[in-house]
Design a protein around this motif. Structure first.
Motif, mmCIF file in Angstrom:
data_model
loop_
_atom_site.group_PDB
_atom_site.id
_atom_site.type_symbol
_atom_site.label_atom_id
_atom_site.label_comp_id
_atom_site.label_asym_id
_atom_site.label_seq_id
_atom_site.Cartn_x
_atom_site.Cartn_y
_atom_site.Cartn_z
ATOM 1 N N THR A 1 0.813 -1.222 0.000
ATOM 2 C CA THR A 1 0.000 0.000 0.000
ATOM 3 C C THR A 1 0.845 1.271 0.000
ATOM 4 O OG1 THR A 1 -0.142 -0.264 2.382
ATOM 5 C CG2 THR A 1 -2.054 -0.950 1.115
ATOM 6 N N HIS B 1 6.041 5.457 -7.698
ATOM 7 C CA HIS B 1 6.627 6.630 -8.333
ATOM 8 C C HIS B 1 8.145 6.555 -8.337
ATOM 9 C CE1 HIS B 1 2.810 8.945 -8.269
ATOM 10 N NE2 HIS B 1 2.569 8.165 -7.232
ATOM 11 N N GLU C 1 10.336 3.782 -9.131
ATOM 12 C CA GLU C 1 11.020 2.690 -9.808
ATOM 13 C C GLU C 1 12.221 3.257 -10.580
ATOM 14 O OE1 GLU C 1 10.554 -0.805 -10.415
ATOM 15 O OE2 GLU C 1 9.746 -0.475 -8.429
ATOM 16 N N LEU D 1 7.691 4.503 -19.472
ATOM 17 C CA LEU D 1 7.162 3.140 -19.460
ATOM 18 C C LEU D 1 7.723 2.217 -20.552
ATOM 19 C CD1 LEU D 1 3.422 3.553 -18.426
ATOM 20 C CD2 LEU D 1 5.372 2.804 -17.072
ATOM 21 N N ARG E 1 10.450 -0.182 -19.773
ATOM 22 C CA ARG E 1 10.238 -1.358 -18.929
ATOM 23 C C ARG E 1 9.449 -2.446 -19.639
ATOM 24 N NH1 ARG E 1 8.080 0.599 -13.268
ATOM 25 N NH2 ARG E 1 7.940 -1.636 -13.085
ATOM 26 N N PRO F 1 6.330 -6.709 -9.067
ATOM 27 C CA PRO F 1 6.056 -5.680 -10.080
ATOM 28 C C PRO F 1 7.073 -4.549 -10.014
ATOM 29 C CG PRO F 1 4.530 -5.464 -8.253
ATOM 30 C CD PRO F 1 5.388 -6.656 -7.952
ATOM 31 N N SER F 2 8.353 -4.874 -10.143
ATOM 32 C CA SER F 2 9.394 -3.841 -10.140
ATOM 33 C C SER F 2 10.146 -3.939 -11.464
ATOM 34 C CB SER F 2 10.372 -4.090 -8.991
ATOM 35 O OG SER F 2 11.023 -5.320 -9.176
ATOM 36 N N ARG G 1 -2.141 -6.466 -12.130
ATOM 37 C CA ARG G 1 -1.551 -5.356 -11.409
ATOM 38 C C ARG G 1 -2.590 -4.260 -11.328
ATOM 39 N NH1 ARG G 1 4.195 -3.667 -13.590
ATOM 40 N NH2 ARG G 1 4.341 -5.905 -13.460
ATOM 41 N N PRO H 1 -4.060 -1.428 -4.790
ATOM 42 C CA PRO H 1 -4.007 -2.302 -3.618
ATOM 43 C C PRO H 1 -5.149 -2.003 -2.652
ATOM 44 C CG PRO H 1 -2.430 -0.520 -3.397
ATOM 45 C CD PRO H 1 -3.087 -0.355 -4.733
ATOM 46 N N VAL H 2 -5.539 -2.996 -1.880
ATOM 47 C CA VAL H 2 -6.544 -2.786 -0.843
ATOM 48 C C VAL H 2 -5.985 -1.808 0.181
ATOM 49 C CG1 VAL H 2 -7.804 -3.909 1.026
ATOM 50 C CG2 VAL H 2 -7.473 -5.096 -1.146
ATOM 51 N N GLY H 3 -6.794 -0.836 0.575
ATOM 52 C CA GLY H 3 -6.319 0.163 1.531
ATOM 53 C C GLY H 3 -5.500 1.251 0.863
ATOM 54 N N GLY H 4 -5.438 1.216 -0.465
ATOM 55 C CA GLY H 4 -4.662 2.223 -1.186
ATOM 56 C C GLY H 4 -5.476 3.493 -1.405
ATOM 57 N N ASP H 5 -4.920 4.396 -2.148
ATOM 58 C CA ASP H 5 -5.549 5.684 -2.342
ATOM 59 C C ASP H 5 -5.356 6.085 -3.806
ATOM 60 O OD1 ASP H 5 -6.519 8.273 -2.056
ATOM 61 O OD2 ASP H 5 -5.790 8.344 0.008
ATOM 62 N N TYR I 1 -2.958 8.838 -4.852
ATOM 63 C CA TYR I 1 -1.518 8.642 -4.762
ATOM 64 C C TYR I 1 -0.999 7.580 -5.714
ATOM 65 C CZ TYR I 1 -1.457 11.493 -0.569
ATOM 66 O OH TYR I 1 -1.553 12.529 0.304
ATOM 67 N N ALA I 2 -1.907 6.993 -6.504
ATOM 68 C CA ALA I 2 -1.479 5.922 -7.409
ATOM 69 C C ALA I 2 -0.593 6.480 -8.511
ATOM 70 C CB ALA I 2 -2.694 5.239 -8.002
ATOM 71 N N ASP I 3 0.394 5.692 -8.928
ATOM 72 C CA ASP I 3 1.271 6.160 -10.002
ATOM 73 C C ASP I 3 0.635 5.851 -11.351
ATOM 74 O OD1 ASP I 3 2.993 3.435 -10.948
ATOM 75 O OD2 ASP I 3 2.023 3.413 -8.988
ATOM 76 N N GLN I 4 1.189 6.473 -12.378
ATOM 77 C CA GLN I 4 0.653 6.399 -13.735
ATOM 78 C C GLN I 4 0.553 4.955 -14.229
ATOM 79 O OE1 GLN I 4 3.524 7.910 -16.392
ATOM 80 N NE2 GLN I 4 2.157 8.097 -18.138
ATOM 81 N N ASN I 5 1.633 4.211 -13.995
ATOM 82 C CA ASN I 5 1.705 2.830 -14.444
ATOM 83 C C ASN I 5 0.578 1.979 -13.850
ATOM 84 O OD1 ASN I 5 2.586 0.438 -15.442
ATOM 85 N ND2 ASN I 5 4.561 0.449 -14.389
ATOM 86 N N ARG J 1 -2.842 0.372 -15.799
ATOM 87 C CA ARG J 1 -3.137 -1.057 -15.804
ATOM 88 C C ARG J 1 -4.434 -1.373 -15.094
ATOM 89 N NH1 ARG J 1 1.752 -4.401 -16.925
ATOM 90 N NH2 ARG J 1 3.346 -2.892 -17.384
#
Lengths: 261, 201
Positions: free
Chosen positions: A48, A54, A56, A84, A87, B147-148, B174, B177-181, B184-188, B192
């Motif tokens: 979480t 952001h 990577e 992107l 990757r 997922p890196s 991908r 995530p549960v409890g995420g926001d 604040y999520a990134d573009q990637n 997806r």
């Protein structure tokens, strides 16, 4: 450490990351404002984490850094450009890693701004991501990187006698950092040979903007066989020079060779 | 002040563990010095058994008790051997097993490809996986690397290597995530999550 500001806002490219402690990550960053530096991201390995995505490798990111006891701590992160495509293709990942590895090996954590180098890095990553000819983007990057770091190879005069180089096949000396004319080259040990054609491209990259340099592509592609051997010669010459300067073999060229199979 | 040799030796040993610095190391050493006899005894027995009593499964490279050539999952006849889930570390098997929803087998790579660190395909257990697939009977490979950047590189390489074998290759989904926001999520991740959205039923 130069002065004692507590918190600073920077723009950076993430060079590499490694695990740190229970759930944290240690980042190596190349920042626009402070050059190369390292920072801890707390909780970055938790699923979480609001920052992990952001941060990577290869990502260009806006960061808020707080000075911790001996390392910076990332308090906010917002990706500007994730590149992107780098990757999604293994070979491109390898090329981008090469760019990063070179920069990482050549720079120190000195907190000194080097805007030219930062621009060169972001420009090269976006050139690779936009699927332009990777050979061009990488060779141009190498020549410019050497320029900026004070290792500019001498390509117009002989590094030994100082006379102007004439249009014929020459030698290249890693220790002298430049081209050696055939006359001087006869008596000197440890020289690589460099063909006039390859030298022409390297000289072109050294004095041109990328837009001009990328015009070389057409002439390389027009001569299929010769173009291929020029590409190969330039690549292995530059790699030899880097190995000499860094006193160590680079990791990424070996990786690319293995992956290409 | 110079410390007596036995305790200095213990401190040095602790210091070599990941995430433990000189201060934590001496704190642990002094704790053990003062703690009841059996605490230190248990610890030393556990450490002694670690290397001798643990081995790697011949088939999937998961950790197993010494003396058993194959791990519990590979031995279990109820598990579907047509599906193989590829993970980075043995701990990932544990995480997936805890969920209890997976009924196939595993393959532990013991690492990921990393161009910068110079970790290539021959440094991790990729060849045994390809051989396992070549022996036949496998219908699907689930790529469950992290997922890196490194996990993605490994998945791309495996996909390339598995292509001639004409089996189904899938990658774990991908998304958010549960409890995420969302904010604040990134573009990637957002991209997806959007492309992999599912109809509510």
């Amino acid at each position: 450490m130069r002065d004692t500001f507590r918190s600073v806002r920077v723009e950076a490219v993430v060079l590499r990351h490694s695990d740190w402690g229970e759930a944290d990550r240690l980042l190596t960053l190349y920042t626009r404002q402070l050059g190369k530096t390292r920072a801890i991201v707390k909780g970055a390995r938790k699923i979480t984490s609001r920052k992990a995505g952001h941060l990577e490798p290869f990502t260009q990111v806006r960061l808020q850094l707080a000075r911790g006891r001996d390392l910076f701590i990332v308090t906010q992160a917002d990706a500007i450009e994730s590149y992107l495509p780098l990757r999604e293709d293994l070979i491109l990942t390898g090329h981008a890693s090469y760019v990063i590895e070179l920069l990482d090996r050549f720079t120190y954590e000195d907190e000194i701004e080097n805007l030219t180098l930062f621009r060169l890095l972001t420009d090269t990553l976006s050139r690779l991501a936009s699927k332009s000819d990777p050979w061009l983007a990488l060779r141009y990057y190498e020549i410019r990187l050497l320029d900026n770091l004070g290792f500019r190879p001498k390509l117009f005069e002989c590094a030994n006698c100082g006379r102007e180089i004439r249009p014929e096949d020459q030698f290249f000396s890693f220790s002298a950092g430049g081209v050696i004319c055939p006359t001087c080259g006869k008596g000197l040990p440890n020289l690589s040979s460099i063909s006039m054609e390859t030298l022409k491209y390297l000289r072109h990259f050294q004095r041109s903007s990328y837009a001009d340099a990328s015009r070389a592509r057409a002439s390389l592609e027009a001569r299929v066989e010769q173009g291929r051997s020029i590409r190969k010669e330039a690549e292995s010459l530059m790699q030899g020079y880097f190995t000499y300067l860094l006193e160590r073999e680079l990791n990424t060229p070996g990786f690319l060779k293995q992956v290409r199979g | 002040m110079l410390l007596p040799e036995p305790i200095q030796k213990l401190i040095n040993a602790f210091e070599r563990l990941p995430g433990i610095g000189p201060k934590s190391a001496s704190r642990l050493a002094f704790y053990l010095l003062r703690a009841p006899e059996d605490v230190a005894q248990d610890l030393s027995e556990a450490l002694n058994g670690l290397k001798d009593k643990i081995a790697f499964c011949e088939e999937c490279f998961n950790i197993t008790e010494a003396g058993h050539p194959r791990c519990e999952v590979c031995e279990n006849p109820k598990r579907d051997s047509a599906v193989i889930c590829v993970v980075e570390e043995a701990l990932d098997v544990l995480a997936l097993e805890r969920v209890g929803a997976y009924n196939g087998k595993y393959h532990v790579l013991h690492g990921v490809l990393s161009p910068i660190e110079g970790v290539g395909p021959d440094d991790i257990k990729i060849k045994p996986l390809i051989e396992r697939v070549a022996r036949g009977g496998v219908k699907e490979i689930i790529l469950a690397t992290n997922p890196s950047m490194e996990g993605d590189a490994t998945a791309l390489y495996l996909q390339q290597q598995l292509r001639p074998h004409k089996i189904q290759v899938t990658r774990l989904a991908r998304g958010l995530p549960v409890g995420g926001d969302l904010e604040y999520a990134d573009q990637n991740t957002l991209l997806r999550a959007l492309s992999g959205r599912q109809e509510m039923s």
